[in-house]
Design a protein around this motif. Sequence first.
Motif, PDB file in Angstrom:
ATOM      1  N   ASP A 247      -5.704  57.592  45.391  1.00 52.05           N
ATOM      2  CA  ASP A 247      -6.831  58.524  45.331  1.00 52.05           C
ATOM      3  C   ASP A 247      -7.102  59.173  46.689  1.00 52.05           C
ATOM      4  OD1 ASP A 247      -7.283  57.531  42.688  1.00 52.05           O
ATOM      5  OD2 ASP A 247      -8.232  55.780  43.606  1.00 52.05           O
ATOM      6  N   ASP A 248      -6.241  58.903  47.677  1.00 52.85           N
ATOM      7  CA  ASP A 248      -6.522  59.363  49.035  1.00 52.85           C
ATOM      8  C   ASP A 248      -6.554  60.885  49.137  1.00 52.85           C
ATOM      9  OD1 ASP A 248      -6.593  56.732  49.727  1.00 52.85           O
ATOM     10  OD2 ASP A 248      -4.607  56.684  50.669  1.00 52.85           O
ATOM     11  N   SER A 251      -9.796  62.463  47.895  1.00 53.75           N
ATOM     12  CA  SER A 251     -10.875  62.166  48.846  1.00 53.75           C
ATOM     13  C   SER A 251     -10.726  63.022  50.098  1.00 53.75           C
ATOM     14  CB  SER A 251     -10.854  60.687  49.214  1.00 53.75           C
ATOM     15  OG  SER A 251     -11.779  60.417  50.245  1.00 53.75           O
ATOM     16  N   ARG A 255     -13.324  65.866  51.717  1.00 45.86           N
ATOM     17  CA  ARG A 255     -13.872  65.753  53.071  1.00 45.86           C
ATOM     18  C   ARG A 255     -13.547  66.962  53.948  1.00 45.86           C
ATOM     19  NH1 ARG A 255     -11.422  61.632  55.549  1.00 45.86           N
ATOM     20  NH2 ARG A 255     -10.058  61.044  53.814  1.00 45.86           N
ATOM     21  N   ASN A 272      -9.828  58.725  40.962  1.00 44.53           N
ATOM     22  CA  ASN A 272     -11.065  57.972  41.125  1.00 44.53           C
ATOM     23  C   ASN A 272     -11.909  58.680  42.185  1.00 44.53           C
ATOM     24  OD1 ASN A 272     -10.632  55.840  39.266  1.00 44.53           O
ATOM     25  ND2 ASN A 272      -9.121  54.971  40.692  1.00 44.53           N
ATOM     26  N   LEU A 273     -12.743  59.593  41.737  1.00 35.44           N
ATOM     27  CA  LEU A 273     -13.511  60.440  42.654  1.00 35.44           C
ATOM     28  C   LEU A 273     -14.688  59.674  43.243  1.00 35.44           C
ATOM     29  CD1 LEU A 273     -13.715  63.711  40.508  1.00 35.44           C
ATOM     30  CD2 LEU A 273     -11.897  62.974  42.048  1.00 35.44           C
ATOM     31  N   SER A 274     -14.980  59.996  44.495  1.00 40.14           N
ATOM     32  CA  SER A 274     -16.181  59.469  45.142  1.00 40.14           C
ATOM     33  C   SER A 274     -17.339  60.409  44.835  1.00 40.14           C
ATOM     34  CB  SER A 274     -15.964  59.361  46.663  1.00 40.14           C
ATOM     35  OG  SER A 274     -17.202  59.172  47.317  1.00 40.14           O
ATOM     36  N   ARG A 275     -18.328  59.903  44.114  1.00 30.28           N
ATOM     37  CA  ARG A 275     -19.457  60.759  43.753  1.00 30.28           C
ATOM     38  C   ARG A 275     -20.159  61.291  44.996  1.00 30.28           C
ATOM     39  NH1 ARG A 275     -24.951  60.686  43.029  1.00 30.28           N
ATOM     40  NH2 ARG A 275     -25.741  61.984  41.311  1.00 30.28           N
ATOM     41  N   ALA A 276     -20.272  60.472  46.004  1.00 32.68           N
ATOM     42  CA  ALA A 276     -20.988  60.881  47.216  1.00 32.68           C
ATOM     43  C   ALA A 276     -20.304  62.068  47.885  1.00 32.68           C
ATOM     44  CB  ALA A 276     -21.098  59.712  48.188  1.00 32.68           C
ATOM     45  N   GLU A 277     -18.964  62.021  47.971  1.00 34.69           N
ATOM     46  CA  GLU A 277     -18.225  63.108  48.619  1.00 34.69           C
ATOM     47  C   GLU A 277     -18.409  64.438  47.888  1.00 34.69           C
ATOM     48  OE1 GLU A 277     -14.612  60.387  50.559  1.00 34.69           O
ATOM     49  OE2 GLU A 277     -14.288  61.526  48.696  1.00 34.69           O
ATOM     50  N   TYR A 279     -20.968  65.029  45.583  1.00 35.95           N
ATOM     51  CA  TYR A 279     -22.395  65.293  45.399  1.00 35.95           C
ATOM     52  C   TYR A 279     -23.016  65.979  46.614  1.00 35.95           C
ATOM     53  CZ  TYR A 279     -27.398  64.261  45.036  1.00 35.95           C
ATOM     54  OH  TYR A 279     -28.756  64.360  45.014  1.00 35.95           O
ATOM     55  N   GLU A 280     -22.723  65.460  47.775  1.00 37.62           N
ATOM     56  CA  GLU A 280     -23.369  65.970  48.978  1.00 37.62           C
ATOM     57  C   GLU A 280     -22.995  67.425  49.267  1.00 37.62           C
ATOM     58  OE1 GLU A 280     -22.215  63.271  52.001  1.00 37.62           O
ATOM     59  OE2 GLU A 280     -23.348  61.575  51.175  1.00 37.62           O
TER      60      GLU A 280
END
Length: 735
Positions: A247-248, A251, A255, A272-277, A279-280
């Motif tokens: 998943d790198d 991500s 970023r 597998n997404l990071s919601r925080a990345e 969402y913000e």
Amino acid sequence: MKQLVQNLKNGQTILEEVPAPQVRRGQVLIRTRRSLVSLGTERMLVEFGRASLIAKARRQPDKVKQVLDKIRTDGLIPTLEAVFRKLEQPLPLGYCNMGEVLAVGEGITDLAIGDRVASNGPHAEVVSVPRSLVVRVPDGVSDDEAAFTVIGAIGLQGIRLLNPTLGETVVVVGLGLIGLLTADLLRLNGCRVIGLDIDEQKLALARQKGILTLNPAVGTDPVTAVTALTNAIGADGVIITASADTDDLISQAARMSRKRGRIVLVGVVGLNLSRAEFYEKELTFQVSCSYGPGRYDEVYEQQGHDYPLPFVRWTENRNFQTILYLLSTGQLDVKPFISEVVPLAEYQTIYGQISRSRAIASLLRYPVEEPVQSAVTLRETRYEGAKGVVGIIGAGNFAGATLLPALQAAGAHLKTIASAGGLTGTLLARKHNIAVSTTDYREILTDPDIDLVVITTRHNLHARLTVDALRAGKHVFVEKPLCLFANELPPIIEAQQASGKTVLVGFNRRFSPHVQRMKALLGGDRAGEVPMNIVATMNAGAIPAGSWVHDRAVGGGRLLGEACHYIDLITYLTGSRVVAVCLNAMGQQPSETTDSASLLLRYENGATGVVNYFANGSKAYAKERLEVYAQERTLVLDNFRTLRGYGFANFSRLRTGQDKGHTEQFRRLVAQIRRGGEPLIPLADLINTTQATLAALDSLREGRWVEVRVSRVEPAGTPVAGTPVAGNPVSHEQG
């Protein structure tokens, strides 16, 4: 034929001998000349096939779950048998095909035999592909370049989803072939492009294209670098064309993006997404589906229903066209990406080391089979003597203004007229004393009293109705042109030879009293012994751009629909047949439906002809002019009203009212049908004129002289076993 397949059970890549496919309705049969190996996709399939069962299971956990569910419901042994049967099924390889059309299925009118085309066909010597996935290759694009069409469209579709604007910064992650193409297309779109890869060879290619590059393998942090290159803003968009199990990459893309940036996935990565990345920054993420809208839609691909352009501007086929346009203009240059061109028989050069290959683009080259250029043998047919009862299909302006009055003047017995709507046919029936008006033309074909079917519909129906009438045992008079596409001619010949009935095309000008006099002055039947030069000029005048005549699939264009008159006229006067043509049209990029052009004709006996067909002249000038030069003598025919002779001892001028031969044509036809005898125009002349007209369009498209085969003719009554057809062999489905 030979086809490359992958055995998923034992991992072998095999060049299999398999039967050639048959063309079906809505499909195009293509003889492959080049195909491009998609090293990323095909490497994955080859490596999957060579992996152990456990490794295969690890690569497809979703399939493992399906197997476990099946074991619980069906039992272990039946499930294993089903798994092994599935693995034993060979998988066709490839989806970037370039070749030439061998045949077209029913319903296809805009492609012809011999056209160079690109498609998503597999690695096989012959492929059958739905029309929606086939696109004609422009003349300036080489076979090697055209093989990049489909894979280029994959990158283009990712760009269309990203929707970049001029000046935006876009990062392309993964500079394999799709990545390099995507980066180059983004550059053409006016974007600032940053390419990311760990392979220095690929990075060097990208730099040659003017693309900024980053290599994480040498310690460069992509996120930090992109942030610095964008003045701490971040990338406007990221297109991921790489393949990775982790998943790198997703991500990393998040970023390096700016707030409200866009990310499009073209490759295959962990999701597998990071919601925080996301969402913000309120990031947008989308997965691109192959070549564009229409992919995997059976209605679009298999049934041939296009999406309307005003609502879906870019379908997969229109994406193909865009790539070919960029290749033809030189804006997109794929030649630096070609690592190797390998003969099909040496496929293992590519596949044997595909896991270790550092090639960018590998092409397979296929053996070229030259078509047999033998002439066609035809059996001439005769009128056998009949009542001469006529049925007319079509009730348009030409039928009402010219054809029906000429038939009446010739004493024809007009029994039935068929028209689509019924009203115009009924009105013409009343005016010309025709007994029956119908909307079903098949009533004419099944009427035993009717000997002759007269076809005067729009041009796209001529070929089919001619075949139907011949199969019904009727003689046929069909207005020009005989057909619009090369694949329509063989079924007409087959039907005519099988039925023994005659076909006459409405080349009325050879029956004009002026042309008859010209023929006599030039030596009659011996005119062909003396080569001559003939120039025919038609000041046709413009017609509205939206007219059906300009539609290649309906009217065929004015050259195809009307210039054939003059080819036949010159053929008649020279007493010979066309062996080569060259067409030059006005404009920078003239189309097949252009209506201002000059056609050069070379004849078998050495005669030459020029047909000038112009739509840009003054209507105050005469419409038609014919000039003949032979033996230091000249004939000039002005608008079928005045014929002047120069250098003739006993002739200087013939003047009449305008007479283009319509009435005389039908007078002779009706008389011949009733008493029997030879056809008014030899079948071989009709075929030669049709072939020459179609070849003229090939000449315009290819920018060269095009040869035309001359048919041999056997006398009436001579058996001709296994009669060949004109052109290359073709399959023609009947609806």
